[in-house]
Motif scaffolding. Structure first.
Motif, PDB file in Angstrom:
ATOM      1  N   LEU A   9       0.838  -1.170  -0.016  1.00 24.89           N
ATOM      2  CA  LEU A   9       0.000  -0.077   0.041  1.00 24.89           C
ATOM      3  C   LEU A   9       0.780   1.224  -0.071  1.00 24.89           C
ATOM      4  O   LEU A   9       0.314   2.205  -0.910  1.00 24.89           O
ATOM      5  CB  LEU A   9      -0.926   0.086   1.096  1.00 24.89           C
ATOM      6  CG  LEU A   9      -2.063  -1.036   1.039  1.00 24.89           C
ATOM      7  CD1 LEU A   9      -2.773  -1.059   2.312  1.00 24.89           C
ATOM      8  CD2 LEU A   9      -3.083  -0.662   0.001  1.00 24.89           C
ATOM      9  N   HIS A  12       2.136   1.650  -3.476  1.00 22.55           N
ATOM     10  CA  HIS A  12       0.878   2.036  -4.322  1.00 22.55           C
ATOM     11  C   HIS A  12       0.803   3.559  -4.141  1.00 22.55           C
ATOM     12  O   HIS A  12       0.301   4.419  -5.263  1.00 22.55           O
ATOM     13  CB  HIS A  12      -0.239   1.148  -3.902  1.00 22.55           C
ATOM     14  CG  HIS A  12      -1.598   1.337  -4.943  1.00 22.55           C
ATOM     15  ND1 HIS A  12      -2.359   1.903  -4.814  1.00 22.55           N
ATOM     16  CD2 HIS A  12      -1.675   0.530  -6.113  1.00 22.55           C
ATOM     17  CE1 HIS A  12      -3.169   2.046  -5.794  1.00 22.55           C
ATOM     18  NE2 HIS A  12      -2.940   1.229  -6.465  1.00 22.55           N
ATOM     19  N   ARG A  13       0.580   3.919  -3.104  1.00 22.17           N
ATOM     20  CA  ARG A  13       0.294   5.478  -2.887  1.00 22.17           C
ATOM     21  C   ARG A  13       1.294   6.269  -3.337  1.00 22.17           C
ATOM     22  O   ARG A  13       1.088   7.604  -3.667  1.00 22.17           O
ATOM     23  CB  ARG A  13       0.057   5.608  -1.125  1.00 22.17           C
ATOM     24  CG  ARG A  13      -1.283   5.108  -0.777  1.00 22.17           C
ATOM     25  CD  ARG A  13      -1.322   5.146   0.769  1.00 22.17           C
ATOM     26  NE  ARG A  13      -2.507   4.640   1.155  1.00 22.17           N
ATOM     27  CZ  ARG A  13      -2.640   3.710   2.150  1.00 22.17           C
ATOM     28  NH1 ARG A  13      -1.571   3.590   2.992  1.00 22.17           N
ATOM     29  NH2 ARG A  13      -3.865   3.001   2.456  1.00 22.17           N
ATOM     30  N   LEU A  24       1.039  -6.664  -3.077  1.00 25.62           N
ATOM     31  CA  LEU A  24      -0.462  -6.548  -3.029  1.00 25.62           C
ATOM     32  C   LEU A  24      -0.866  -8.086  -3.389  1.00 25.62           C
ATOM     33  O   LEU A  24      -1.833  -8.468  -2.452  1.00 25.62           O
ATOM     34  CB  LEU A  24      -1.104  -5.571  -3.798  1.00 25.62           C
ATOM     35  CG  LEU A  24      -0.761  -3.988  -3.309  1.00 25.62           C
ATOM     36  CD1 LEU A  24      -1.206  -3.007  -4.251  1.00 25.62           C
ATOM     37  CD2 LEU A  24      -1.200  -3.842  -2.019  1.00 25.62           C
ATOM     38  N   ALA A  62      -7.078  -1.539  -3.411  1.00 23.62           N
ATOM     39  CA  ALA A  62      -5.940  -1.148  -4.294  1.00 23.62           C
ATOM     40  C   ALA A  62      -5.705  -2.181  -5.490  1.00 23.62           C
ATOM     41  O   ALA A  62      -5.353  -1.458  -6.699  1.00 23.62           O
ATOM     42  CB  ALA A  62      -4.690  -1.192  -3.733  1.00 23.62           C
ATOM     43  N   ARG A  65      -8.595  -1.144  -8.101  1.00 22.43           N
ATOM     44  CA  ARG A  65      -8.209  -0.009  -9.092  1.00 22.43           C
ATOM     45  C   ARG A  65      -7.295  -0.234  -9.894  1.00 22.43           C
ATOM     46  O   ARG A  65      -7.239  -0.066 -11.016  1.00 22.43           O
ATOM     47  CB  ARG A  65      -7.766   1.048  -7.967  1.00 22.43           C
ATOM     48  CG  ARG A  65      -9.172   1.858  -7.038  1.00 22.43           C
ATOM     49  CD  ARG A  65      -8.409   2.902  -6.596  1.00 22.43           C
ATOM     50  NE  ARG A  65      -7.451   3.064  -5.766  1.00 22.43           N
ATOM     51  CZ  ARG A  65      -7.607   2.519  -4.501  1.00 22.43           C
ATOM     52  NH1 ARG A  65      -8.740   2.165  -3.999  1.00 22.43           N
ATOM     53  NH2 ARG A  65      -6.538   2.503  -3.411  1.00 22.43           N
ATOM     54  N   ARG A  66      -5.925  -0.911  -9.499  1.00 20.65           N
ATOM     55  CA  ARG A  66      -5.068  -1.451 -10.530  1.00 20.65           C
ATOM     56  C   ARG A  66      -5.690  -2.137 -11.638  1.00 20.65           C
ATOM     57  O   ARG A  66      -5.027  -1.883 -12.775  1.00 20.65           O
ATOM     58  CB  ARG A  66      -4.193  -2.364  -9.689  1.00 20.65           C
ATOM     59  CG  ARG A  66      -2.878  -2.757 -10.613  1.00 20.65           C
ATOM     60  CD  ARG A  66      -2.191  -4.192 -10.065  1.00 20.65           C
ATOM     61  NE  ARG A  66      -3.106  -5.244 -10.000  1.00 20.65           N
ATOM     62  CZ  ARG A  66      -2.490  -6.345  -9.622  1.00 20.65           C
ATOM     63  NH1 ARG A  66      -1.481  -6.566  -8.880  1.00 20.65           N
ATOM     64  NH2 ARG A  66      -3.457  -7.495  -9.448  1.00 20.65           N
ATOM     65  N   VAL A  90     -10.041   3.484   1.581  1.00 23.63           N
ATOM     66  CA  VAL A  90      -9.232   3.266   0.504  1.00 23.63           C
ATOM     67  C   VAL A  90      -8.791   4.440  -0.326  1.00 23.63           C
ATOM     68  O   VAL A  90      -7.764   4.164  -1.351  1.00 23.63           O
ATOM     69  CB  VAL A  90      -9.557   2.139  -0.325  1.00 23.63           C
ATOM     70  CG1 VAL A  90      -9.545   0.980   0.547  1.00 23.63           C
ATOM     71  CG2 VAL A  90     -11.038   2.297  -0.745  1.00 23.63           C
TER      72      VAL A  90
END
Length: 91
Positions: A9, A12-13, A24, A62, A65-66, A90
């Motif tokens: 995460l 990812h952020r 992930l 995540a 969304r990916r 999220v």
């Protein structure tokens, strides 16, 4: 689960999506359900159970969304619907 989830995460952020993907995916695969679900009423486990659940929701979001998917259409998610507060957590 938590170590991979948190690291994934964080990446990812930070926009480091390729690096985040493996962590992930690993975190999602290793999630086996609520922490200590055989003893849901153990007071000492409540905060950790909620932390693990929230982390799983964030990881699942995540990944969705990916993959460009919207809830609940990602295969393999272990939650049938997003809990209340999902989108705010999220985002």
């Amino acid at each position: 689960f938590l170590a991979d989830g948190r690291a994934g995460l964080s990446l990812h952020r930070a926009g480091r999506l390729e690096e985040a993907a493996e962590l992930l995916d690993s975190a999602e695969a290793s999630y086996t359900g609520d922490f200590l679900e055989e003893d849901l009423y153990a007071d000492w486990a409540v905060s950790l159970r909620e932390e693990v659940r929230a982390a799983y929701i964030a990881v699942a979001g995540a990944l969705a969304r990916r993959d460009g998917l919207h809830w609940p259409h990602r295969d393999g998610l272990k939650w049938p619907h997003p809990p209340s507060g999902f989108l705010s957590f999220v985002s």
